[in-house]
Scaffold this motif. Structure first.
Motif, PDB file in Angstrom:
ATOM      1  N   ALA A   1       1.109  -1.367  -0.126  1.00 35.71           N
ATOM      2  CA  ALA A   1       0.374  -0.484   0.318  1.00 35.71           C
ATOM      3  C   ALA A   1       0.840   1.343   0.214  1.00 35.71           C
ATOM      4  O   ALA A   1       0.259   2.303  -0.299  1.00 35.71           O
ATOM      5  CB  ALA A   1      -0.896   0.033   1.246  1.00 35.71           C
ATOM      6  N   HIS A   2       1.984   1.075   0.246  1.00 39.41           N
ATOM      7  CA  HIS A   2       2.819   2.293   0.429  1.00 39.41           C
ATOM      8  C   HIS A   2       4.162   2.351  -0.433  1.00 39.41           C
ATOM      9  O   HIS A   2       4.761   3.229  -0.432  1.00 39.41           O
ATOM     10  CB  HIS A   2       3.592   2.419   1.694  1.00 39.41           C
ATOM     11  CG  HIS A   2       2.581   2.191   2.696  1.00 39.41           C
ATOM     12  ND1 HIS A   2       1.574   1.368   3.717  1.00 39.41           N
ATOM     13  CD2 HIS A   2       1.807   3.857   3.612  1.00 39.41           C
ATOM     14  CE1 HIS A   2       0.960   2.031   4.022  1.00 39.41           C
ATOM     15  NE2 HIS A   2       1.020   2.838   4.404  1.00 39.41           N
ATOM     16  N   LEU A   3       4.096   1.587  -1.763  1.00 39.09           N
ATOM     17  CA  LEU A   3       5.285   1.046  -2.802  1.00 39.09           C
ATOM     18  C   LEU A   3       5.258   2.280  -3.454  1.00 39.09           C
ATOM     19  O   LEU A   3       6.082   2.630  -4.444  1.00 39.09           O
ATOM     20  CB  LEU A   3       4.519  -0.208  -3.526  1.00 39.09           C
ATOM     21  CG  LEU A   3       5.488  -0.797  -4.298  1.00 39.09           C
ATOM     22  CD1 LEU A   3       6.499  -1.683  -3.496  1.00 39.09           C
ATOM     23  CD2 LEU A   3       4.957  -1.844  -5.217  1.00 39.09           C
ATOM     24  N   SER A   4       4.468   3.152  -3.773  1.00 42.69           N
ATOM     25  CA  SER A   4       4.589   4.567  -4.456  1.00 42.69           C
ATOM     26  C   SER A   4       5.416   4.822  -3.660  1.00 42.69           C
ATOM     27  O   SER A   4       6.152   6.183  -4.705  1.00 42.69           O
ATOM     28  CB  SER A   4       3.259   5.350  -4.482  1.00 42.69           C
ATOM     29  OG  SER A   4       2.812   6.046  -3.146  1.00 42.69           O
ATOM     30  N   LEU A   5       5.626   5.235  -2.481  1.00 39.55           N
ATOM     31  CA  LEU A   5       7.316   5.790  -2.303  1.00 39.55           C
ATOM     32  C   LEU A   5       7.881   4.781  -3.270  1.00 39.55           C
ATOM     33  O   LEU A   5       9.628   6.011  -2.351  1.00 39.55           O
ATOM     34  CB  LEU A   5       6.968   5.552  -0.461  1.00 39.55           C
ATOM     35  CG  LEU A   5       6.245   6.187   0.100  1.00 39.55           C
ATOM     36  CD1 LEU A   5       6.277   5.854   1.763  1.00 39.55           C
ATOM     37  CD2 LEU A   5       6.502   7.985  -0.201  1.00 39.55           C
ATOM     38  N   MET A   6       8.116   4.185  -3.463  1.00 40.23           N
ATOM     39  CA  MET A   6       9.594   3.573  -3.898  1.00 40.23           C
ATOM     40  C   MET A   6       9.687   2.960  -5.114  1.00 40.23           C
ATOM     41  O   MET A   6      10.944   2.998  -5.871  1.00 40.23           O
ATOM     42  CB  MET A   6       9.495   2.206  -3.282  1.00 40.23           C
ATOM     43  CG  MET A   6       9.789   2.170  -1.571  1.00 40.23           C
ATOM     44  SD  MET A   6       9.173   0.256  -0.717  1.00 40.23           S
ATOM     45  CE  MET A   6       7.862   0.776   0.401  1.00 40.23           C
ATOM     46  N   ALA A   7       8.753   2.921  -5.867  1.00 37.09           N
ATOM     47  CA  ALA A   7       8.365   2.167  -6.874  1.00 37.09           C
ATOM     48  C   ALA A   7       9.626   2.826  -8.851  1.00 37.09           C
ATOM     49  O   ALA A   7      10.513   2.625  -8.713  1.00 37.09           O
ATOM     50  CB  ALA A   7       6.962   2.143  -7.896  1.00 37.09           C
ATOM     51  N   TYR A   8       9.473   4.225  -8.217  1.00 31.74           N
ATOM     52  CA  TYR A   8      10.216   5.435  -9.256  1.00 31.74           C
ATOM     53  C   TYR A   8      11.848   5.015  -8.746  1.00 31.74           C
ATOM     54  O   TYR A   8      12.596   5.185 -10.167  1.00 31.74           O
ATOM     55  CB  TYR A   8      10.172   6.852  -8.714  1.00 31.74           C
ATOM     56  CG  TYR A   8      10.459   7.765  -9.464  1.00 31.74           C
ATOM     57  CD1 TYR A   8       9.627   8.110 -11.249  1.00 31.74           C
ATOM     58  CD2 TYR A   8      11.205   8.479  -9.308  1.00 31.74           C
ATOM     59  CE1 TYR A   8       9.919   8.368 -12.217  1.00 31.74           C
ATOM     60  CE2 TYR A   8      11.916   9.787 -10.306  1.00 31.74           C
ATOM     61  CZ  TYR A   8      11.256   9.204 -11.621  1.00 31.74           C
ATOM     62  OH  TYR A   8      11.530  10.426 -12.482  1.00 31.74           O
TER      63      TYR A   8
END
Ligand SMILES: N[C@@H](CCC(=O)N[C@@H](CS)C(=O)NCC(=O)O)C(=O)O
Length: 279
Positions: free
Chosen positions: A157-164
């Motif tokens: 759920a917090h992967l958007s902090l890491m994907a980029y």
């Protein structure tokens, strides 16, 4: 019947190739859980690094069926895979790999991956997940399996902090990004960058979630692990995510997160270093 305590032939472990130097950039969470488990068990193995766009082919060639589906029901081919030539076994799911290692090599390495314990951490999985998580059938090591699902949901759920910041392998970076763009239904890789106020909000939620998870580690304060000095697969599950954070969060945010909640997760990450050798 005598159970072998240690395999005699090297195993082959399949992980996702990232940008060199691979030992400091490999960051796929589920393969990390398996690497930590293999090293915990002191198993001899070699790693085969698979470029992300080749996973489906490699998995099919090995004859290992997909264990995940995309939201539309099509097969999602993933790693890790472990091939154990000692027993002629191929396993294509990180949890199954841990259970297999424990069952087949109970006395190897640091001992029991699944000591009995209560793992009461619950995360409400909302429908914001891009790809559904694997579902497990069967109830072996149920407490750990539920914990794995909840931890995966909480971090995903917090992967958007890491994907980029995923450090894709240069030769296949463009194809890998294109696949992520396709899955997310966005226009370009830049759409994965999360900045400013939106980022702060997600960080706040991440901080809260980790605060909740940290309570498990406070029950026994004699060591860095949930059971104090004794590491178990539950610690390795969280450890896999900490490896992903370390590689893909901006450095200052990783340092910040290491210090949250009395430094519990920084300590856990560092204490698992002894099982983190990339072979
Ligand atoms: N339930 C599986 C899930 C494996 C999984 O999701 N692997 C991800 C890496 S952490 C993957 O291979 N992704 C390939 C892709 O995104 O194309 C397991 O635990 O092994």
């Amino acid at each position: 019947m005598a159970t072998p305590s240690k395999p005699s032939e090297d195993m082959v472990f399949y992980d996702i190739a990232m940008r060199p130097p691979i030992a400091s950039t490999c960051c796929a969470v589920n393969p990390w859980k398996s690497r930590l488990a293999l090293n915990f068990k002191n198993i001899a193995y070699s790693t085969t690094w698979v470029p992300l766009p080749d996973i489906a082919q490699v998995r099919s060639d090995l004859g290992v069926d997909a264990c995940r589906n995309f939201g539309d029901g099509t097969k999602f081919y993933t790693l890790p895979i472990l091939v154990d030539r000692n027993t002629n076994t191929k396993i294509g799911d990180s949890f199954d790999i841990a259970v297999y290692l424990q069952t087949e090599y109970p006395n190897s390495g640091s001992g029991n991956l699944f000591p009995p314990q209560k793992l009461d951490f619950v995360y409400n999985l909302d429908d914001a997940l891009l790809v559904p998580l694997s579902e497990r059938k069967g109830d072996e090591h149920d407490e750990y399996s539920r914990f794995n699902t909840n931890v995966d949901a909480a971090f995903t759920a917090h992967l958007s902090l890491m994907a980029y910041n995923l450090p894709f392998e240069p030769a296949t970076a463009e194809a890998s990004r294109a696949e992520f763009i396709r899955r997310a239904g966005v226009k370009s890789w830049d759409d994965f960058e999360v900045k400013g106020e939106k980022r702060e909000k997600i960080k706040e939620s991440f901080h809260l979630m980790l605060g909740d998870l940290s309570k498990l580690f406070l029950k026994d304060t004699t060591g860095p692990f949930i059971l104090g000095e004794q590491a178990s697969y539950a610690d390795l599950i969280v450890g896999g995510w900490l490896r992903m954070m370390r590689v893909t969060l901006p450095e200052d945010e990783w340092e910040e997160a290491r210090g949250w909640h009395g430094g519990i997760f920084g300590r856990l990450h560092d204490s698992l270093e002894k099982y983190a050798e990339v072979k």
